[in-house]
Scaffold this active site. Sequence first.
Site, PDB file in Angstrom:
ATOM      1  N   GLY A  54      39.668  37.211  42.518  1.00 32.19           N
ATOM      2  CA  GLY A  54      38.945  37.850  43.623  1.00 32.19           C
ATOM      3  C   GLY A  54      37.549  38.125  43.109  1.00 32.19           C
ATOM      4  O   GLY A  54      37.370  38.968  42.234  1.00 32.19           O
ATOM      5  N   HIS A  55      36.576  37.377  43.558  1.00 29.83           N
ATOM      6  CA  HIS A  55      35.206  37.477  43.044  1.00 29.83           C
ATOM      7  C   HIS A  55      34.298  38.049  44.123  1.00 29.83           C
ATOM      8  O   HIS A  55      34.217  37.518  45.229  1.00 29.83           O
ATOM      9  CB  HIS A  55      34.711  36.096  42.591  1.00 29.83           C
ATOM     10  CG  HIS A  55      35.478  35.548  41.429  1.00 29.83           C
ATOM     11  ND1 HIS A  55      35.230  34.348  40.842  1.00 29.83           N
ATOM     12  CD2 HIS A  55      36.522  36.083  40.729  1.00 29.83           C
ATOM     13  CE1 HIS A  55      36.067  34.163  39.826  1.00 29.83           C
ATOM     14  NE2 HIS A  55      36.873  35.194  39.746  1.00 29.83           N
ATOM     15  N   THR A  56      33.625  39.146  43.777  1.00 32.81           N
ATOM     16  CA  THR A  56      32.822  39.868  44.765  1.00 32.81           C
ATOM     17  C   THR A  56      31.342  39.562  44.583  1.00 32.81           C
ATOM     18  O   THR A  56      30.834  39.600  43.463  1.00 32.81           O
ATOM     19  CB  THR A  56      33.043  41.392  44.610  1.00 32.81           C
ATOM     20  OG1 THR A  56      34.450  41.634  44.455  1.00 32.81           O
ATOM     21  CG2 THR A  56      32.504  42.153  45.807  1.00 32.81           C
ATOM     22  N   THR A 110      41.891  41.378  44.916  1.00 36.77           N
ATOM     23  CA  THR A 110      42.924  40.536  45.539  1.00 36.77           C
ATOM     24  C   THR A 110      44.086  41.377  46.051  1.00 36.77           C
ATOM     25  O   THR A 110      44.563  41.171  47.165  1.00 36.77           O
ATOM     26  CB  THR A 110      43.413  39.476  44.510  1.00 36.77           C
ATOM     27  OG1 THR A 110      42.281  38.686  44.148  1.00 36.77           O
ATOM     28  CG2 THR A 110      44.492  38.585  45.083  1.00 36.77           C
ATOM     29  N   THR A 111      44.561  42.330  45.250  1.00 33.58           N
ATOM     30  CA  THR A 111      45.787  43.041  45.620  1.00 33.58           C
ATOM     31  C   THR A 111      45.549  44.518  45.940  1.00 33.58           C
ATOM     32  O   THR A 111      46.491  45.220  46.296  1.00 33.58           O
ATOM     33  CB  THR A 111      46.813  42.971  44.460  1.00 33.58           C
ATOM     34  OG1 THR A 111      46.189  43.502  43.288  1.00 33.58           O
ATOM     35  CG2 THR A 111      47.274  41.549  44.195  1.00 33.58           C
ATOM     36  N   ASP A 149      38.009  40.574  36.269  1.00 32.58           N
ATOM     37  CA  ASP A 149      37.222  41.530  37.070  1.00 32.58           C
ATOM     38  C   ASP A 149      36.008  42.067  36.324  1.00 32.58           C
ATOM     39  O   ASP A 149      35.584  43.211  36.527  1.00 32.58           O
ATOM     40  CB  ASP A 149      38.108  42.705  37.541  1.00 32.58           C
ATOM     41  CG  ASP A 149      39.302  42.207  38.312  1.00 32.58           C
ATOM     42  OD1 ASP A 149      39.161  41.222  39.055  1.00 32.58           O
ATOM     43  OD2 ASP A 149      40.388  42.808  38.176  1.00 32.58           O
ATOM     44  N   GLY A 209      33.063  41.018  36.725  1.00 33.69           N
ATOM     45  CA  GLY A 209      31.857  40.859  37.556  1.00 33.69           C
ATOM     46  C   GLY A 209      31.384  39.406  37.563  1.00 33.69           C
ATOM     47  O   GLY A 209      30.194  39.131  37.705  1.00 33.69           O
ATOM     48  N   LYS A 210      32.349  38.485  37.425  1.00 35.20           N
ATOM     49  CA  LYS A 210      31.994  37.052  37.373  1.00 35.20           C
ATOM     50  C   LYS A 210      31.324  36.608  38.671  1.00 35.20           C
ATOM     51  O   LYS A 210      30.356  35.850  38.652  1.00 35.20           O
ATOM     52  CB  LYS A 210      33.253  36.202  37.097  1.00 35.20           C
ATOM     53  CG  LYS A 210      33.855  36.464  35.723  1.00 35.20           C
ATOM     54  CD  LYS A 210      35.157  35.731  35.518  1.00 35.20           C
ATOM     55  CE  LYS A 210      36.283  36.209  36.394  1.00 35.20           C
ATOM     56  NZ  LYS A 210      36.755  37.579  36.094  1.00 35.20           N
ATOM     57  N   LYS A 260      29.505  38.322  40.791  1.00 29.26           N
ATOM     58  CA  LYS A 260      28.116  38.806  40.833  1.00 29.26           C
ATOM     59  C   LYS A 260      27.219  37.962  39.931  1.00 29.26           C
ATOM     60  O   LYS A 260      26.125  37.554  40.317  1.00 29.26           O
ATOM     61  CB  LYS A 260      28.075  40.289  40.434  1.00 29.26           C
ATOM     62  CG  LYS A 260      26.862  40.680  39.649  1.00 29.26           C
ATOM     63  CD  LYS A 260      26.012  41.747  40.212  1.00 29.26           C
ATOM     64  CE  LYS A 260      24.623  41.678  39.587  1.00 29.26           C
ATOM     65  NZ  LYS A 260      23.865  42.872  39.670  1.00 29.26           N
ATOM     66  N   SER A 283      23.790  43.985  34.117  1.00 27.64           N
ATOM     67  CA  SER A 283      23.977  44.302  35.532  1.00 27.64           C
ATOM     68  C   SER A 283      24.134  45.818  35.677  1.00 27.64           C
ATOM     69  O   SER A 283      24.943  46.435  34.981  1.00 27.64           O
ATOM     70  CB  SER A 283      25.220  43.572  36.052  1.00 27.64           C
ATOM     71  OG  SER A 283      25.496  43.961  37.359  1.00 27.64           O
ATOM     72  N   GLN A 325      39.710  34.983  36.024  1.00 24.78           N
ATOM     73  CA  GLN A 325      40.433  35.847  35.074  1.00 24.78           C
ATOM     74  C   GLN A 325      39.573  36.078  33.822  1.00 24.78           C
ATOM     75  O   GLN A 325      38.359  36.077  33.937  1.00 24.78           O
ATOM     76  CB  GLN A 325      41.811  35.232  34.715  1.00 24.78           C
ATOM     77  CG  GLN A 325      42.803  35.255  35.856  1.00 24.78           C
ATOM     78  CD  GLN A 325      42.686  34.081  36.803  1.00 24.78           C
ATOM     79  OE1 GLN A 325      42.630  32.958  36.391  1.00 24.78           O
ATOM     80  NE2 GLN A 325      42.669  34.342  38.107  1.00 24.78           N
ATOM     81  N   THR A 385      50.050  38.656  40.761  1.00 24.17           N
ATOM     82  CA  THR A 385      49.462  38.859  42.092  1.00 24.17           C
ATOM     83  C   THR A 385      50.394  38.336  43.199  1.00 24.17           C
ATOM     84  O   THR A 385      50.069  38.445  44.367  1.00 24.17           O
ATOM     85  CB  THR A 385      48.113  38.129  42.197  1.00 24.17           C
ATOM     86  OG1 THR A 385      48.327  36.736  41.929  1.00 24.17           O
ATOM     87  CG2 THR A 385      47.101  38.678  41.198  1.00 24.17           C
TER      88      THR A 385
END
Length: 421
Positions: A40-42, A297-298, A13, A15-16, A18, A410, A221, A126
């Site tokens: 879970g990549h945003t 993700t969770t 998490d 920020g991969k 982004k 970022s 991850q 998860t």
Amino acid sequence: MTVSLVIGTQWGDEGKGKVVDYYSKNTDYVVRFQGGNNAGHTIKVGEEVYKLHVVPSGVIQGKTGVIGNGVVIDPEILIQEINELTRRGITPKLYISDRANIIMPYHKILDGAEEQYLGDKKIGTTKRGIGPCYSDKVARNGIRAIDLIQKEKLQRLLDRILPIKQRMIDIYDIKTKLDKKEILETYNAYGELLKEYITTTHIELNNAIQKKKNILLEGAQGTMLDVDYGTYPYTTSSNTIAGGCTIGTGIGPKHIDEIIGIVKAYTTRVGEGPFPTELLDKTGQHLQQVGHEFGTTTSRPRRCGWLDLVIVKHSRMISGITKLAITKLDVLSGLSQAYICTQYTFNGKRIDYFPANIEDVATCRPVYKEFKGWETMDQQITTFAELPKEAQTYLQFIEKETDVKIGLVSIGPGRDETIEI
Ligand code: GDP
Ligand code: IMO
Ligand code: MG
């Protein structure tokens, strides 16, 4: 032609999503090489937010996404993701490795059962079936993408595998009966839906290299979740470090030109396991709230703490990182002081490496360097020189301690809230 790799240096998490989206502007292919929908990549573009679990983040920029052989695929989730993207006007160009292992229903059931059995010793997975699927791959009991589109072979595999899985489910006292016919029909139907994408991705990628195309490899991850170099057993079940990318794609190590390590300006972790710089106080809550630190993700709250350079330096060494991308620097705004951990005290001595024994890690105490904080950060700025002076000092310290240049900072979730150096 460049093959670049983006990996997380902490517990995921970072920020991969982004950063991969940002660098995708310069690439032709974006490739996932390990993990599955535990990731879970945003990606935020204007007001649009995309949360991707299996499809590579570069598809948002219209680039070709490749799901390499090292990924474990839940076909139901992948199909949902493709449909959702298409509904939102992005028809992903996609290739799926014929050799990628498939997450089957019994993997998800057993992931949950094993966690329940472990009780307060649980890993905090998860529950997406990741560990059981990788275990079956290594034990040569896996079902691969190619098998989904060969119904007779799939039937033969299920004939062999399901009775054993049923026994395991029974041992855990879970009241579920695996229905062979239903699994066969459902997974073969998934195969038919995904058939157009399933191919020899290793050949496609090596041909692309011959044709001097640009390739961006998207890690999932982070180093501390790596099954070999992370906080074992509180890790995921794949190699998240740079070495994992050649195994998970079929691209030889000599082709990798650049290894970008993403460092969140502080540290977070989801799930169980030691976390030396964790803050269980108001500052930790502040980071969680300002940083919106809830799992993609969770939805679980992420544990928060100060930046730990012992783990970042561990990551740099293990993966041979050539460039850093610092994310979420804006989240530290408003703190009167910030701290960076440079070493641990362990058994009365100062150490700057990460012990293998998890019980030892739990006794490590961070040694901090204090930094003056900064009030606010204008998220419209585009140069390093426009950052608050205190933030510049914070970043310069990271560069000096890690001996790796920072190539990107970022300062917000949006694509434009990025400073390229
Ligand atoms: P990933 O798994 O490494 O791709 O990271 P996630 O997407 O799970 O979590 C990162 C979260 O931080 C997402 O909600 C991003 O939109 C957000 N984010 C990324 N970079 C920045 C940043 O520089 N500042 C802020 N405030 N949020 C960011
Ligand atoms: P991205 O790619 C953060 C964590 C889980 C758990 C451990 C094992 O979004 O950074 P698993 O389901 O993989 O067997 O769980 O790993 N974990 C992650 N934490 N980000 C992720 O992915 C993660 N993927 C797995 O919380 O502690
Ligand atoms: Mg994530």
